[in-house]
Design a protein around this motif. Structure first.
Motif, short mmCIF file in Angstrom:
data_model
loop_
_atom_site.label_atom_id
_atom_site.label_comp_id
_atom_site.label_asym_id
_atom_site.label_seq_id
_atom_site.Cartn_x
_atom_site.Cartn_y
_atom_site.Cartn_z
N SER A 80 -52.29 -25.96 25.05
CA SER A 80 -51.94 -25.07 23.95
C SER A 80 -51.43 -25.84 22.74
CB SER A 80 -50.90 -24.05 24.41
OG SER A 80 -49.71 -24.70 24.82
N LEU A 83 -54.53 -26.98 20.68
CA LEU A 83 -55.33 -25.94 20.05
C LEU A 83 -54.62 -25.27 18.89
CD1 LEU A 83 -57.27 -24.21 22.96
CD2 LEU A 83 -57.87 -26.18 21.57
N SER A 140 -57.61 -19.96 16.84
CA SER A 140 -57.49 -20.21 18.27
C SER A 140 -56.04 -20.07 18.70
CB SER A 140 -58.00 -21.62 18.62
OG SER A 140 -59.31 -21.82 18.16
N LEU A 151 -54.08 -20.53 22.51
CA LEU A 151 -54.03 -20.66 23.96
C LEU A 151 -52.64 -20.21 24.39
CD1 LEU A 151 -55.69 -21.53 26.42
CD2 LEU A 151 -54.57 -23.76 26.28
N SER A 208 -52.69 -20.59 31.60
CA SER A 208 -52.97 -20.22 30.21
C SER A 208 -53.96 -19.06 30.15
CB SER A 208 -53.54 -21.42 29.44
OG SER A 208 -54.76 -21.85 30.04
N LEU A 265 -56.72 -17.60 26.90
CA LEU A 265 -57.28 -18.08 25.64
C LEU A 265 -57.68 -16.94 24.70
CD1 LEU A 265 -58.33 -20.54 23.97
CD2 LEU A 265 -60.50 -20.29 25.18
N VAL A 296 -56.19 -12.09 23.18
CA VAL A 296 -56.02 -12.75 24.47
C VAL A 296 -56.56 -11.80 25.52
CG1 VAL A 296 -54.35 -13.49 26.19
CG2 VAL A 296 -54.09 -14.20 23.82
N CYS A 314 -61.93 -15.60 31.09
CA CYS A 314 -62.63 -16.88 31.17
C CYS A 314 -64.14 -16.69 31.04
CB CYS A 314 -62.30 -17.61 32.46
SG CYS A 314 -62.72 -16.71 33.97
N LEU A 348 -58.76 -24.67 32.15
CA LEU A 348 -58.60 -25.78 31.21
C LEU A 348 -57.73 -26.89 31.77
CD1 LEU A 348 -58.37 -24.16 27.66
CD2 LEU A 348 -59.98 -25.91 28.41
#
Length: 645
Positions: A25, A28, A34, A36, A44, A46, A52, A59, A82
């Motif tokens: 995070s 990013l 973006s 995270l 996390s 994303l 989110v 995912c 990730l």
């Protein structure tokens, strides 16, 4: 990036090295649009041009790659995957924004992240990072400059955890090698990752509980854990002759994970994993001087499994939950998956100032599902649950196939050597996840769901000047036929959402010692319809979707031996539920880093996270009538020692 038709953030080696991130995070934050959202430990969720997302969509609608190879097979992703990347020693990270299935395939619905590495220092390098709460990490990078060049990196980290019964131990190994086999050039990559984590769950002590210092370290799930092991290997073979370049990349992946589902009543344990064999083959050739044609195929075979079991009876004040969530085995299934894709792209340089491309891709994905338990929603011994049956439902064996076509086209115009405009259109998709098809509930025997589609149109402008650059991109992305769980907890299609916004990234250098990097976005994410629900949510803002995301990074080189870095990140307020009745107010954080060059071989750096000790939540949530928070860390000091030899 100057000639790229589309919006991609490139996080370079210098940026990543200075950040020395303990969690992805932190990296990013430098990518506009973006976010995270950090859970506990290495977990996390994303957002890229999106809210989110949770569940399988969190995912399945993003694509995560390691040196260009997907971390997981389509239909087998995990929301936290990730942490399978070796981002700690990455040479660069590419964040591709928005719908991009025509170039990447299923899952690239809102974006893709490609972690490339390990980086190649001039000499062997050793980094030791020490921080509060018994945190340490040791990174070692080495390599060879001989004919058969190779690089390797090892990271070993341990975190005592700043909350009760939390912390993790993690080990990562990356290796790459370049060599020549006749007229073929080869590049091999291998990665091995192991994580053993004690997990702290949501803080559930009422609204704004994250602001109460006395509550920050509470962990109501002191037995929660996550174990993960992943391994990958690929070899890219490239041959170039005259106007033709051929690339063939076979690869292999394997991963396995088990964790306590502390967020569910009864706290069952999930075990999942899969292994894959695949190949990507492409060929690019010049048709005429200004026209290039590329084409190829991808193919992958995957064998995956999932098991869910509960060791004890469900503890609840509700007789209903105690009955429908029994102890024992809930799921035990295997899925064999086959994916094949054919793709082509035509790139045409009209003249010295204008370029265009068209890309088309066809994807076929097939699942062969094998239920290794009794079908239906009974207990594992075949006995019935009251109240209409057990919640967890196991469909009978079946096969599913999905065929989808993706399209992308774009055009760029160079108004001057330092000013470029572009426009790009994408039609993308993502296939249903195996968990959405076979991990059913409330008596649903057949999830007849279809792929999710998205259409995106974006306009961008890039300016380059002597001391920096800036980029502005405006986009609109519409997602159709989204997959959701309705009020009966059954998977259906039918959720339409709209996502539109503007993104800005820029870098400016004053004199020789001051540099400012800015990444900011403003976006509106809304429901376009009322899928099966008791509440009217059409035109409501989507929950966990802040409008403003922004970061600024100021680098100041004081002299040859001293430099500093000031970072400010801002997260706007956002709603916590579909009806927009609950809200998180947002936060702004300040981080400070200092670097001292001790000698030509050594450097010492000190960083302060959350300089002003702001009370904030990494992510806020509202469910089952409760406010829930992943609490942000208070002020934290870290020291790094670097030595090259």
């Amino acid at each position: 990036l100057a000639a790229l038709i589309g919006n991609t953030s490139l996080l370079d080696e210098a940026t990543l090295s200075d950040k020395n991130a303990t969690h992805m995070s932190e990296n990013l934050a430098q990518s506009a649009g973006s976010w995270l959202s950090r859970g506990n430990g290495q977990e996390s969720l994303l957002a890229i041009r999106s809210p989110v997302l949770t569940g399988a969509g969190s995912c399945a609608e993003f694509l995560f790659l390691d040196n260009g190879i997907p971390l997981r097979a389509s239909g087998f992703c995990n929301v936290n995957q990730l942490f399978d990347t070796h981002f700690e020693v990455a040479a660069r990270i590419e964040v591709v924004k928005g719908a991009n299935s025509a170039r990447y395939g299923s899952n690239a619905l809102f974006g893709a992240i490609n972690v490339i590495g390990p980086r190649q220092p001039a000499r062997s390098e050793l980094n030791l990072t020490l921080s509060e709460d018994d945190y340490y990490r040791l990174d070692y990078l080495t390599g060879s400059d001989s004919y058969r060049d190779w690089q390797a990196a090892v990271s070993v980290s341990s975190d005592g955890g700043w909350q009760e019964s939390s912390g993790y131990k993690q080990q990562k190994l990356s290796w790459q090698r370049q060599s020549a086999w006749g007229d073929w050039q080869s590049e091999q990559h291998a990665t091995l990752v192991h994580l053993n984590q004690e997990t702290a769950g949501y803080l559930q002590r009422g609204e704004n509980a994250y602001r109460d210092r006395a509550l920050l370290t509470i962990n109501d799930f002191d037995n929660a854990y996550r174990n993960n092991l992943a391994a990958r290997y690929s070899i890219q073979l490239t041959q170039q002759s005259d106007a033709v370049e051929t690339t063939i990349t076979p690869y292999w992946r394997w991963n396995q994970m088990d964790f306590l589902m502390h967020f569910l009543p009864g706290t069952p344990v999930e075990e999942n994993g899969h292994y894959s064999l695949g190949v990507i083959a492409t060929q690019q050739r010049s048709i005429v001087a200004d026209v290039k044609l590329s084409y190829g195929f991808e193919s992958e075979l995957t064998n995956g499994f999932l098991q869910q079991s509960q060791a004890t009876d469900t503890e609840s004040d509700s007789a209903f939950l105690r009955e429908v969530l029994p102890r024992g085995q809930h799921y035990d299934y295997q899925v064999k998956a086959t994916s094949v894709a054919l793709f082509t792209e035509l790139d045409w340089a009209f003249n010295s100032a204008q370029d265009a491309f068209v890309a088309v891709r066809f994807d076929h994905l097939g699942y062969q599902y094998d239920n290794r338990m009794l079908a239906g929603n009974t207990r594992d011994d075949g006995s019935e649950c009251g109240f209409g049956g057990c919640r967890y439902t196991r469909p009978a064996d079946r096969n599913d196939k999905f065929n989808e076509l993706s399209l992308a086209t774009g055009w760029s115009w160079q108004l001057s050597p330092k000013h470029i405009w572009f426009v790009k259109y994408d039609h993308s998709f993502r296939a249903p996840h195996t968990a959405e098809l076979y991990r059913l509930q409330n008596g649903q025997q057949n999830a007849a769901i279809k792929p999710v589609n998205a259409e995106q149109l974006e306009f961008g402008s890039r300016f380059y000047f002597s001391n920096g650059y800036q980029e502005i991109v405006v986009y609109r992305l519409n997602k159709q036929n989204g997959i959701l769980q309705d009020s009966e907890r059954q998977y259906i299609n039918g959720l339409d959402t709209a996502h539109q916004g503007i993104e800005f990234e820029g870098r400016w250098r004053w004199r020789s010692n001051l540099e400012l990097n800015v990444a900011a976005s403003y976006a509106i994410h809304r429901y376009k319809n009322n899928p099966s629900t008791t509440d009217s949510i059409k035109n409501n803002a989507i929950d966990t979707a802040p409008r403003w995301l922004a970061s600024a990074l100021l680098n100041w080189t004081i002299n040859d031996d001293w430099r500093s870095q000031l970072e400010i990140t801002h997260l706007d307020s956002y709603y916590l539920n579909e009806t927009n009745s609950e809200q998180y107010r947002g936060h702004t954080l300040v981080n400070l880093r200092g670097f001292w060059t001790v000698s030509a071989d050594s450097e010492v750096s000190l960083s302060v996270h959350n300089l002003f000790d702001t009370r904030y939540a990494e992510r806020a949530d509202f469910a089952f009538g409760n406010h829930r928070y992943f609490v942000g860390r208070p002020t934290t000091l870290s020291l790094r020692l670097t030595h090259q030899f």
